[in-house]
Design a protein around this motif. Structure first.
Motif, PDB file in Angstrom:
ATOM      1  N   LEU A   1       0.747  -1.295   0.152  1.00 46.37           N
ATOM      2  CA  LEU A   1      -0.098  -0.048   0.152  1.00 46.37           C
ATOM      3  C   LEU A   1       0.871   1.183   0.007  1.00 46.37           C
ATOM      4  O   LEU A   1       0.452   2.381  -0.657  1.00 46.37           O
ATOM      5  CB  LEU A   1      -0.877   0.036   1.225  1.00 46.37           C
ATOM      6  CG  LEU A   1      -2.099  -0.912   1.357  1.00 46.37           C
ATOM      7  CD1 LEU A   1      -2.863  -0.887   2.656  1.00 46.37           C
ATOM      8  CD2 LEU A   1      -3.089  -0.475   0.007  1.00 46.37           C
ATOM      9  N   PHE A   2       1.853   1.223   0.730  1.00 48.78           N
ATOM     10  CA  PHE A   2       2.774   2.329   0.831  1.00 48.78           C
ATOM     11  C   PHE A   2       3.547   2.455  -0.437  1.00 48.78           C
ATOM     12  O   PHE A   2       3.535   3.836  -1.114  1.00 48.78           O
ATOM     13  CB  PHE A   2       3.944   2.082   1.775  1.00 48.78           C
ATOM     14  CG  PHE A   2       5.073   3.231   1.971  1.00 48.78           C
ATOM     15  CD1 PHE A   2       5.039   4.089   2.739  1.00 48.78           C
ATOM     16  CD2 PHE A   2       6.183   3.107   1.140  1.00 48.78           C
ATOM     17  CE1 PHE A   2       5.786   5.066   2.933  1.00 48.78           C
ATOM     18  CE2 PHE A   2       7.258   4.015   1.067  1.00 48.78           C
ATOM     19  CZ  PHE A   2       7.215   5.127   2.143  1.00 48.78           C
ATOM     20  N   ILE A   3       3.837   1.498  -1.402  1.00 49.27           N
ATOM     21  CA  ILE A   3       4.563   1.970  -2.757  1.00 49.27           C
ATOM     22  C   ILE A   3       3.422   2.382  -3.526  1.00 49.27           C
ATOM     23  O   ILE A   3       3.597   3.223  -4.348  1.00 49.27           O
ATOM     24  CB  ILE A   3       5.090   0.499  -2.990  1.00 49.27           C
ATOM     25  CG1 ILE A   3       6.436  -0.024  -2.175  1.00 49.27           C
ATOM     26  CG2 ILE A   3       5.441   0.516  -4.337  1.00 49.27           C
ATOM     27  CD1 ILE A   3       6.700  -1.301  -2.348  1.00 49.27           C
ATOM     28  N   ASP A   4       2.488   1.655  -3.454  1.00 49.52           N
ATOM     29  CA  ASP A   4       1.324   2.066  -4.520  1.00 49.52           C
ATOM     30  C   ASP A   4       0.580   3.509  -4.473  1.00 49.52           C
ATOM     31  O   ASP A   4       0.109   4.102  -5.469  1.00 49.52           O
ATOM     32  CB  ASP A   4      -0.085   1.047  -4.440  1.00 49.52           C
ATOM     33  CG  ASP A   4       0.620  -0.450  -4.907  1.00 49.52           C
ATOM     34  OD1 ASP A   4       1.435  -0.570  -5.602  1.00 49.52           O
ATOM     35  OD2 ASP A   4      -0.350  -1.358  -4.759  1.00 49.52           O
ATOM     36  N   ASN A   5       0.629   3.921  -3.141  1.00 53.47           N
ATOM     37  CA  ASN A   5       0.169   4.975  -2.945  1.00 53.47           C
ATOM     38  C   ASN A   5       1.142   6.389  -2.545  1.00 53.47           C
ATOM     39  O   ASN A   5       0.822   7.300  -2.043  1.00 53.47           O
ATOM     40  CB  ASN A   5      -0.913   5.055  -1.660  1.00 53.47           C
ATOM     41  CG  ASN A   5      -1.971   4.118  -1.929  1.00 53.47           C
ATOM     42  OD1 ASN A   5      -2.886   4.750  -2.507  1.00 53.47           O
ATOM     43  ND2 ASN A   5      -2.084   2.814  -1.588  1.00 53.47           N
ATOM     44  N   TYR A   6       2.489   6.176  -2.683  1.00 55.73           N
ATOM     45  CA  TYR A   6       3.465   6.845  -2.559  1.00 55.73           C
ATOM     46  C   TYR A   6       3.206   8.395  -2.994  1.00 55.73           C
ATOM     47  O   TYR A   6       3.793   9.306  -2.227  1.00 55.73           O
ATOM     48  CB  TYR A   6       4.960   6.433  -3.043  1.00 55.73           C
ATOM     49  CG  TYR A   6       6.029   7.078  -2.883  1.00 55.73           C
ATOM     50  CD1 TYR A   6       6.515   6.612  -1.401  1.00 55.73           C
ATOM     51  CD2 TYR A   6       6.763   8.179  -3.264  1.00 55.73           C
ATOM     52  CE1 TYR A   6       7.580   7.771  -0.967  1.00 55.73           C
ATOM     53  CE2 TYR A   6       7.860   8.565  -3.018  1.00 55.73           C
ATOM     54  CZ  TYR A   6       8.416   8.489  -1.644  1.00 55.73           C
ATOM     55  OH  TYR A   6       9.321   9.226  -1.192  1.00 55.73           O
ATOM     56  N   ASN A   7       2.510   8.420  -4.068  1.00 58.32           N
ATOM     57  CA  ASN A   7       2.232   9.852  -4.701  1.00 58.32           C
ATOM     58  C   ASN A   7       1.038  10.555  -3.971  1.00 58.32           C
ATOM     59  O   ASN A   7       0.407  11.521  -4.361  1.00 58.32           O
ATOM     60  CB  ASN A   7       1.941   9.919  -6.210  1.00 58.32           C
ATOM     61  CG  ASN A   7       0.792   9.161  -6.411  1.00 58.32           C
ATOM     62  OD1 ASN A   7       0.466   7.994  -5.733  1.00 58.32           O
ATOM     63  ND2 ASN A   7       0.370   9.217  -7.735  1.00 58.32           N
ATOM     64  N   LYS A   8       0.500   9.750  -2.905  1.00 57.73           N
ATOM     65  CA  LYS A   8      -0.701  10.269  -2.124  1.00 57.73           C
ATOM     66  C   LYS A   8      -0.420  10.573  -0.633  1.00 57.73           C
ATOM     67  O   LYS A   8      -0.366   9.614   0.033  1.00 57.73           O
ATOM     68  CB  LYS A   8      -1.951   9.391  -2.173  1.00 57.73           C
ATOM     69  CG  LYS A   8      -2.283   8.982  -3.620  1.00 57.73           C
ATOM     70  CD  LYS A   8      -3.298   8.023  -3.706  1.00 57.73           C
ATOM     71  CE  LYS A   8      -3.702   7.737  -5.115  1.00 57.73           C
ATOM     72  NZ  LYS A   8      -4.770   6.548  -4.980  1.00 57.73           N
ATOM     73  N   PRO A   9       0.097  11.661  -0.505  1.00 53.61           N
ATOM     74  CA  PRO A   9       0.695  12.161   0.794  1.00 53.61           C
ATOM     75  C   PRO A   9      -0.277  11.857   2.145  1.00 53.61           C
ATOM     76  O   PRO A   9       0.019  11.028   3.023  1.00 53.61           O
ATOM     77  CB  PRO A   9       1.076  13.610   0.732  1.00 53.61           C
ATOM     78  CG  PRO A   9       0.994  13.974  -0.680  1.00 53.61           C
ATOM     79  CD  PRO A   9       0.204  13.091  -1.249  1.00 53.61           C
ATOM     80  N   ASP A  10      -1.598  11.717   2.133  1.00 54.50           N
ATOM     81  CA  ASP A  10      -2.347  11.388   3.012  1.00 54.50           C
ATOM     82  C   ASP A  10      -2.425  10.355   3.291  1.00 54.50           C
ATOM     83  O   ASP A  10      -2.377   9.704   4.536  1.00 54.50           O
ATOM     84  CB  ASP A  10      -3.797  12.072   2.816  1.00 54.50           C
ATOM     85  CG  ASP A  10      -3.978  13.692   2.745  1.00 54.50           C
ATOM     86  OD1 ASP A  10      -3.258  14.306   3.003  1.00 54.50           O
ATOM     87  OD2 ASP A  10      -5.000  14.158   2.167  1.00 54.50           O
ATOM     88  N   ILE A  11      -2.424   9.492   2.476  1.00 51.77           N
ATOM     89  CA  ILE A  11      -2.347   7.984   2.645  1.00 51.77           C
ATOM     90  C   ILE A  11      -0.994   7.606   3.333  1.00 51.77           C
ATOM     91  O   ILE A  11      -0.940   6.588   4.179  1.00 51.77           O
ATOM     92  CB  ILE A  11      -2.665   7.191   1.447  1.00 51.77           C
ATOM     93  CG1 ILE A  11      -3.935   7.516   0.682  1.00 51.77           C
ATOM     94  CG2 ILE A  11      -2.543   5.606   1.667  1.00 51.77           C
ATOM     95  CD1 ILE A  11      -5.213   7.274   1.560  1.00 51.77           C
ATOM     96  N   VAL A  12       0.114   7.948   2.667  1.00 50.35           N
ATOM     97  CA  VAL A  12       1.654   7.699   3.195  1.00 50.35           C
ATOM     98  C   VAL A  12       1.810   7.962   4.681  1.00 50.35           C
ATOM     99  O   VAL A  12       2.175   7.193   5.388  1.00 50.35           O
ATOM    100  CB  VAL A  12       2.607   8.221   2.288  1.00 50.35           C
ATOM    101  CG1 VAL A  12       3.961   7.941   2.858  1.00 50.35           C
ATOM    102  CG2 VAL A  12       2.452   7.683   0.898  1.00 50.35           C
ATOM    103  N   ILE A  13       1.220   9.423   4.920  1.00 51.86           N
ATOM    104  CA  ILE A  13       1.148   9.821   6.212  1.00 51.86           C
ATOM    105  C   ILE A  13       0.440   8.830   7.141  1.00 51.86           C
ATOM    106  O   ILE A  13       1.050   8.297   8.412  1.00 51.86           O
ATOM    107  CB  ILE A  13       0.668  11.189   6.312  1.00 51.86           C
ATOM    108  CG1 ILE A  13       1.578  12.174   5.794  1.00 51.86           C
ATOM    109  CG2 ILE A  13       0.253  11.568   7.812  1.00 51.86           C
ATOM    110  CD1 ILE A  13       1.016  13.678   5.353  1.00 51.86           C
ATOM    111  N   GLY A  14      -0.851   8.225   6.810  1.00 50.72           N
ATOM    112  CA  GLY A  14      -1.669   7.387   7.531  1.00 50.72           C
ATOM    113  C   GLY A  14      -1.151   6.211   7.887  1.00 50.72           C
ATOM    114  O   GLY A  14      -1.147   5.713   9.086  1.00 50.72           O
TER     115      GLY A  14
END
Length: 213
Positions: free
Chosen positions: A120-133
């Protein structure tokens, strides 16, 4: 043919000659995990825990069906985790729904849970809110449980262009506070003055905690 019922799970099995779970039925059943709330799939996941499967000498199964079912369960867990992260209001010191969800899955299958979070971290790396969560969740898992995946995610996040992502990654290392976290912090340099000061402060604190000064 008999029925084994546990919670919302109804698996068919046969005693001729060994106990055989009909996993394809579980995959196709409309009441499987993909249509259920988180409380309904935790019981199911336990049946695919390696400890349960491999310690029972009477249990035989089709490995391909088992892997397909595990994948579906992990995908469902991933969707639930992302939903929790999007809906939660994170507060330091307060356990969130995402924290609870991950904690329970770590107790069931730590390896699969960490692999799912890392993906999930890799797939959403360009989505700061998800990465922060995701980083906020892993920061609350003990260093023994989450690493080395935790170190990898934190190190990658420090290179993120988003300043809040960088700070959250540094907080992960601060929470773990071991020698490896110290090594990572000593090896980085951030281009934000106040954040670099924060890094230097954490380094000093960890060194004192580990009696390395």
């Amino acid at each position: 043919m008999n029925n084994l019922i546990s919670g919302n799970m109804n698996l068919e099995f046969s005693w001729n000659p060994h106990l055989v779970f009909n996993l394809s039925k579980l995959i196709d059943d409309k009441t499987t995990f993909l249509n259920q709330e988180p409380t309904d799939f935790r019981i199911r996941l336990d049946y695919f825990n390696p400890d349960f499967l491999y310690k029972n000498q009477y249990l035989t199964f089709n490995e391909n069906e088992l892997n397909e079912t595990r994948l579906k369960l992990q995908e469902g867990f991933a969707r639930q985790l992302i939903l929790c992260i999007k809906e939660q209001h994170f507060e330091y010191g307060v356990t969130s729904m995402a924290d609870q969800l991950v904690s329970e899955q770590m107790n069931i299958n730590a390896l699969a849970t960490k692999n799912t979070i890392n993906k999930l971290f890799i797939d959403n790396y360009n989505k700061p809110d998800i990465v922060i969560g995701l980083l906020q969740v892993v920061s609350r898992i003990t260093v023994e449980q989450i690493n080395p995946e935790g170190y990898t995610m934190a190190t990658a996040a420090i290179s993120h262009e988003n300043h809040e992502v960088k700070e959250t990654a540094i907080r992960c290392l601060e929470n773990w506070g071991d020698k490896k976290a110290l090594e990572i912090l000593q090896s980085i340099s951030v281009d934000i003055a106040w954040l670099q000061d924060y890094v230097n402060s954490i380094i000093n604190d960890i060194q004192e905690e580990l009696c390395l000064t």
